[in-house]
Design a protein around this motif. Structure first.
Motif, PDB file in Angstrom:
ATOM      1  N   VAL A 100       0.834  -1.197   0.000  1.00  0.00           N
ATOM      2  CA  VAL A 100       0.000   0.000   0.000  1.00  0.00           C
ATOM      3  C   VAL A 100       0.872   1.251   0.000  1.00  0.00           C
ATOM      4  N   GLY A 102       0.379   5.313   0.066  1.00  0.00           N
ATOM      5  CA  GLY A 102      -0.604   6.365   0.259  1.00  0.00           C
ATOM      6  C   GLY A 102       0.039   7.723   0.440  1.00  0.00           C
ATOM      7  N   GLY A 110      -3.748   4.380   4.756  1.00  0.00           N
ATOM      8  CA  GLY A 110      -2.760   3.300   4.831  1.00  0.00           C
ATOM      9  C   GLY A 110      -2.421   2.932   6.264  1.00  0.00           C
ATOM     10  N   VAL A 121      -1.982  -6.007   4.202  1.00  0.00           N
ATOM     11  CA  VAL A 121      -0.922  -5.046   3.891  1.00  0.00           C
ATOM     12  C   VAL A 121       0.434  -5.745   3.890  1.00  0.00           C
ATOM     13  N   LEU A 124       3.981  -1.023   3.657  1.00  0.00           N
ATOM     14  CA  LEU A 124       3.324   0.271   3.748  1.00  0.00           C
ATOM     15  C   LEU A 124       4.312   1.364   3.346  1.00  0.00           C
TER      16      LEU A 124
END
Length: 289
Positions: A100, A102, A110, A121, A124
């Motif tokens: 993810v 973001g 996120g 996830v 990140l």
């Protein structure tokens, strides 16, 4: 060009999405910020990730682009609904998990996605973010720049939403205060993007109004130490909304997080001049472990 464009129904709403690359490759889900749409993630940036073996998905959140929209000024959802939408999208695409990425409000999504749906996830990446997300104030971190504070205090009226040319110019000028002051503002490039955004968006008034009105819910800064996903924090050295100390604090509060400063970058989606820094960092972060 995307290999797939479609509407996906999750949580009672329809989300417009595009995917690039091979579905068998590691999946990267791009989550845009407030007031933006999937167009915030330039195809050139996406293709650089795809060229190195990533399957990239970008989508319009509620009130963005072609996704379900609400009456401007009256969003009937909150930040947690956007988190549930991102989780639902990963499930709907048949992915066991996704890396993810973001930006700003997308990075807040996120953070909560990693806390509330950790199995979804794989990693990140948080850009232009703050510990606990927008909408929560923390006295130990610096405030937004004085220039932005003055700008927000003015509460200038919005454009005539029926005047597309006027809305395009409004979008260009809305981005200018958030860009890095040390490099020339790319007015021509921003106008090109703004034109695409306005012509593609089903409800431009809602896109540029509602995401800033939603309830962020209870603060979650105290929970950041529970994030188990490998985390990369990217932050502009000239971010006027969340000064760089916000990014450094975020990285310190997530176990094992790596911090990368983006030079000559404000509160903006990765400028092209930073792609040579950002793309390798994301590729390294999303490789098989």
């Amino acid at each position: 060009m995307p290999i797939e464009q479609r509407m996906i129904k999750v949580n009672g709403v329809e989300l417009s999405m595009e995917s690039f690359g091979r579905p068998v490759d590691p999946a990267i889900l791009l989550v845009h910020g407030a007031g933006h749409s999937l167009l915030a993630w330039e195809e050139g940036f996406v293709q650089r990730l795809v060229a190195e073996g990533r399957y990239v998905i970008r989508f319009d959140s509620r009130d963005a682009g072609l996704s379900t929209s609400y009456r401007a000024g009256a969003p009937s959802y909150g930040l947690r609904d956007l988190v549930a939408d991102a989780a639902g999208l990963i499930d709907a695409l048949g992915l066991s998990s996704a890396h993810v990425v973001g930006m700003s409000q997308g990075a807040a999504i996120g953070q909560l996605l990693a806390l509330d749906h950790p199995g979804l996830v794989a990693s990140l990446t948080l850009a232009s973010s703050t510990p606990g997300g927008p909408g929560h104030e923390y006295p130990d971190l610096p405030q937004m720049s004085a220039k932005l504070q003055a700008l927000f205090a003015e509460e200038a009226a919005g454009p005539d939403w029926a005047d597309r040319t006027g809305v395009i110019e409004y979008l260009v000028e809305a981005e200018r205060p958030f860009a890095a002051a040390s490099r020339p503002f790319d007015e021509s490039g921003m106008r090109t993007v703004a034109t695409r955004v306005v012509h593609r968006t089903a409800n431009i008034a809602a896109q540029l109004t509602n995401p800033y009105m939603i309830d962020a819910g209870e603060p979650w800064r105290s929970r950041l130490g529970r994030i188990t996903a490998p985390t990369l924090v990217l932050h502009g050295t000239e971010d006027p909304l969340f000064p760089i100390e916000h990014g450094r604090a975020l990285a310190k509060e997530i176990p094992g997080a790596r911090f990368v400063a983006m030079a000559q970058t404000g509160h903006e989606v990765f400028p092209r001049a930073q792609w040579d820094t950002v793309v390798p960092a994301i590729l390294e972060h999303t490789k098989a472990r």
